[in-house]
Design an enzyme around this catalytic site. Sequence first.
Site, PDB file in Angstrom:
ATOM      1  N   GLY A   1       0.774  -1.239   0.000  1.00 51.58           N
ATOM      2  CA  GLY A   1       0.000   0.000   0.000  1.00 51.58           C
ATOM      3  C   GLY A   1       0.800   1.280   0.000  1.00 51.58           C
ATOM      4  O   GLY A   1       0.216   2.362   0.060  1.00 51.58           O
TER       5      GLY A   1
ATOM      6  N   ARG B   1       2.962  -1.384  -5.968  1.00 49.20           N
ATOM      7  CA  ARG B   1       3.059  -0.099  -6.653  1.00 49.20           C
ATOM      8  C   ARG B   1       4.397   0.604  -6.416  1.00 49.20           C
ATOM      9  O   ARG B   1       4.980   1.157  -7.351  1.00 49.20           O
ATOM     10  CB  ARG B   1       1.935   0.803  -6.141  1.00 49.20           C
TER      11      ARG B   1
ATOM     12  N   ARG C   1      -6.767   3.789 -14.878  1.00 50.83           N
ATOM     13  CA  ARG C   1      -6.781   4.361 -13.531  1.00 50.83           C
ATOM     14  C   ARG C   1      -7.362   5.771 -13.470  1.00 50.83           C
ATOM     15  O   ARG C   1      -7.993   6.145 -12.496  1.00 50.83           O
ATOM     16  CB  ARG C   1      -5.371   4.333 -12.928  1.00 50.83           C
TER      17      ARG C   1
ATOM     18  N   CYS D   1     -13.695   5.226 -27.741  1.00 56.93           N
ATOM     19  CA  CYS D   1     -14.965   5.836 -28.122  1.00 56.93           C
ATOM     20  C   CYS D   1     -15.794   6.267 -26.934  1.00 56.93           C
ATOM     21  O   CYS D   1     -16.966   5.885 -26.819  1.00 56.93           O
ATOM     22  CB  CYS D   1     -15.747   4.868 -28.994  1.00 56.93           C
ATOM     23  N   GLU D   2     -15.208   6.981 -26.016  1.00 60.76           N
ATOM     24  CA  GLU D   2     -16.014   7.616 -24.975  1.00 60.76           C
ATOM     25  C   GLU D   2     -15.252   8.778 -24.372  1.00 60.76           C
ATOM     26  O   GLU D   2     -14.015   8.791 -24.359  1.00 60.76           O
ATOM     27  CB  GLU D   2     -16.456   6.612 -23.914  1.00 60.76           C
TER      28      GLU D   2
ATOM     29  N   TYR E   1      -0.372  -1.408 -12.111  1.00 55.10           N
ATOM     30  CA  TYR E   1      -1.814  -1.382 -12.350  1.00 55.10           C
ATOM     31  C   TYR E   1      -2.207  -0.685 -13.653  1.00 55.10           C
ATOM     32  O   TYR E   1      -3.318  -0.170 -13.763  1.00 55.10           O
ATOM     33  CB  TYR E   1      -2.550  -0.755 -11.149  1.00 55.10           C
TER      34      TYR E   1
END
Length: 475
Positions: A286, A331, A372, A403-404, A433
């Site tokens: 974390g 991460r 993300r 397409c958005e 990620y």
Amino acid sequence: MAAHEAGELHAPGYGGVTAVPSWLRPPTDANELLPTLWPGTAARDLAGVLTVGGVDVATLAGRFGTPAFILDEVDFRGRALAFAEAFSGAFGGLAGAGVHYASKAFTCTGVARWIAEDGLGLDVCSAVELAIGLRGGVPAERITLHGNNKPDGEIRRALEAGIGRIAVDSLAEIDRVADIAGELGVRARVLLRITVGVEAHTHEYVSTAHEDQKFGLSLSGGVADEGIRRVLARPELELRGLHSHIGSQIFDTGGFEVAARRLLTLHARTAIERGYAMPEIDLGGGYGIAYTSAHDPLEPKTLADQMAELMVHECRALGIDVPRVTVEPGRAIAGPSTFTLYRVGTVKDVQLDSGATRRYVSVDGGMSDNIRTALYGADYSCTLASRASSAPAVLSRVVGRHCESGDVVVRDEFLPGDAGHGDLLAVPGTGAYCRSMASNYNQVPRPPVVSVRDRKARVLVRRETEEDLLALDEG
Ligand code: LLP
């Protein structure tokens, strides 16, 4: 529309500082690479081209195409080793500590090989993550299997491989693991994943008595105690210790302190009431990284020292010895090692209702290689990578090709105003990620992961091809 009438930093009518997020500082030099954001070997060459591991991005784009994840091997391994050394140093006078890299951040055989060579352990969450770890040569005993809903077949495979730990996530799973271990004639070493009631966010944590989420055995209602009782009642299981993972992208150790206190209280109670002292404790991962100039992550050494201090403090208060500690950073090892290299396509200045203008810089990837931003509202930074530019910086939004309209890669960044079609753009902090959560949205093949080191580049994960995608389609 004339560009930059409004001055150095803004396209005309941009709405002034109101359009700029409060954390984003206009750059004095838009070509500068902030060290917290970029892999250790990243630099600009004399021509102003971004280089990493001694290879310039124009060469990388020419050889491997775009978009591509470019991973700095020295940076990745340096961070992994820094964690390993910091934790073994900080806990050296105690019962020791182990660092397990969390595969879910990003894994492939090449990465697993580094983890194996550099002496770390691995966390895996699926049969294929396990297979990759083993293929990379990570000894099975240094691997932990996680998951709230592990298929029986995966538990079996893990036990057959001689996995080091299974982090059991529910009462029902205790019997499942024990039964499978019994069938195989092995003793399964297990951790019990405990829900400690700490929900960690970036700069704060809130304690909740009953968390409404799917992981672990709750401390409340006697569930965790019952879990311990049941594990100890099954001779096929060896209870190694308790586990908690309080969240991700955390910048201070306050949440870990509360989590450790609650785990250790249960640990101590088990020793007193059941006469069983668990030899270890796993505090999960974390640790936060810098995605923008607003983030200020702790160094592994500082983190490890603080974690050791809080463990000693909590154990002393409970009158117990400090158990062996495991941490599981994903991460913080993978994230900063990698940037995504995109090619710029269309650049559009869009007139907003307010009369202000927003510049949209489109790149050849997007939410299929970095979900993300859309999924978590994550902020990223970026830089013009194919050249240095002295053009006045313009607040820009980097968007993908999908397409958005939610297909945003970098919501706000100052880019040189002349960045345009054909330029290369690099987004740092995409090692964790991003490739691991990539999709084939719009049937776009997923980008490769290319590692660089000592002026050499090699493909860790190749680019998907149109043939790969069509091959899945039975026609
Ligand atoms: N250990 C366990 C049991 C975990 O569940 C996780 C992450 C880690 C370790 C590693 O956490 P890290 O050090 O990487 O923060 N997709 C999200 C992150 C999900 C993390 C899930 N568990 C994101 O992109 O932010």
